[in-house]
Design a protein around this motif. Structure first.
Motif, PDB file in Angstrom:
ATOM      1  N   TRP A 187       0.987  -1.108   0.004  1.00 32.30           N
ATOM      2  CA  TRP A 187      -0.091   0.044   0.001  1.00 32.30           C
ATOM      3  C   TRP A 187       0.975   1.249  -0.056  1.00 32.30           C
ATOM      4  N   TYR A 188       2.025   1.042   0.708  1.00 34.61           N
ATOM      5  CA  TYR A 188       2.782   2.562   0.772  1.00 34.61           C
ATOM      6  C   TYR A 188       3.568   2.907  -0.489  1.00 34.61           C
ATOM      7  N   LEU A 189       3.709   1.565  -1.285  1.00 34.05           N
ATOM      8  CA  LEU A 189       4.335   2.054  -2.695  1.00 34.05           C
ATOM      9  C   LEU A 189       3.021   2.707  -3.657  1.00 34.05           C
ATOM     10  N   MET A 190       1.956   1.936  -3.342  1.00 36.16           N
ATOM     11  CA  MET A 190       0.721   2.438  -4.445  1.00 36.16           C
ATOM     12  C   MET A 190       0.212   3.958  -3.988  1.00 36.16           C
ATOM     13  N   GLN A 191       0.467   4.309  -2.705  1.00 36.56           N
ATOM     14  CA  GLN A 191       0.101   5.313  -2.100  1.00 36.56           C
ATOM     15  C   GLN A 191       0.821   6.702  -2.758  1.00 36.56           C
TER      16      GLN A 191
END
Length: 217
Positions: free
Chosen positions: A92-96
């Protein structure tokens, strides 16, 4: 990050095994993903934002740098949307940061139309914001208000306020927008005032966006 597209190519070649299928695993993969997410964060908020000819050599183009980084972000986004197992592989932190960077560049790929609920609640606001930028209908008054303010004041995306004006402005929307961002409400009113009906004009007067009409005596 030094905004040289050739230098960026070499960096992305080192990081790509972190997100590509069949790439690195374990701790090495996690390090690559974290570095990649920070690269997108910097691209959205720092890299090449302020241009100064005296700060960079003549052959360095921040525009070319962002073209290359956008391409990488779009490839990751496409994989996230289209591959069944990508939600677990792409954290999620990459896609964020990918969502934010593509928003800052106004460069969401066509695969956004196929985005449903991947990423769960951690990415829900980013998904809705991306869909708002693409003209998705049926959003709540609160979402329309906050997303317009974010797009206009946070990312400088001019077309969002023009789109909002073309879609028609209600008295409730103008009032809520003025509560959240008076400057954005003033911009929107300027685009709509000539076609505004009496109720909307009265609302603009009450909000201080339009001088109140007074009969001459």
């Amino acid at each position: 990050m030094y905004p040289d597209s050739e230098f960026l190519d070499r960096v992305l070649d080192l990081l790509k095994p972190g997100w590509s299928e069949g790439g690195s695993k374990g701790a090495l993969r996690e390090v690559r993903l974290y570095c990649l997410s920070d690269l997108f964060r910097a691209g959205a908020t720092e890299t090449g934002i302020v241009s100064d000819a005296e700060c960079l050599p003549d052959d360095i183009s921040p525009l070319d740098y962002h073209k290359r980084l956008v391409l990488e972000a779009q490839q990751i986004f496409d994989q996230f949307v289209d591959k069944p197992r990508s939600s677990s592989r792409l954290p999620w932190y990459l896609m964020q940061q990918v969502f934010l960077y593509l928003a800052a560049q106004a460069a969401y790929p066509a695969s956004l139309e196929r985005l449903i609920a991947k990423g769960g609640p951690l990415l829900s606001h980013y998904r809705r914001f991306a869909q708002y930028l693409k003209g998705h209908q049926g959003m709540s008054l609160e979402d329309q208000t906050f997303f317009l303010v974010i797009a206009r004041t946070g990312f400088g995306i001019d077309k969002t306020i023009e789109t909002a004006a073309e879609a028609g402005v209600s008295t409730r929307f103008l009032s809520r927008l003025n509560e959240c961002s008076p400057s954005t409400a003033a911009e929107l009113w300027k685009l709509t005032r000539d076609q505004a009906k009496r109720a909307l004009r009265r609302t603009a007067e009450c909000l201080g966006l339009e001088p109140k009409f007074r009969d001459k005596k």
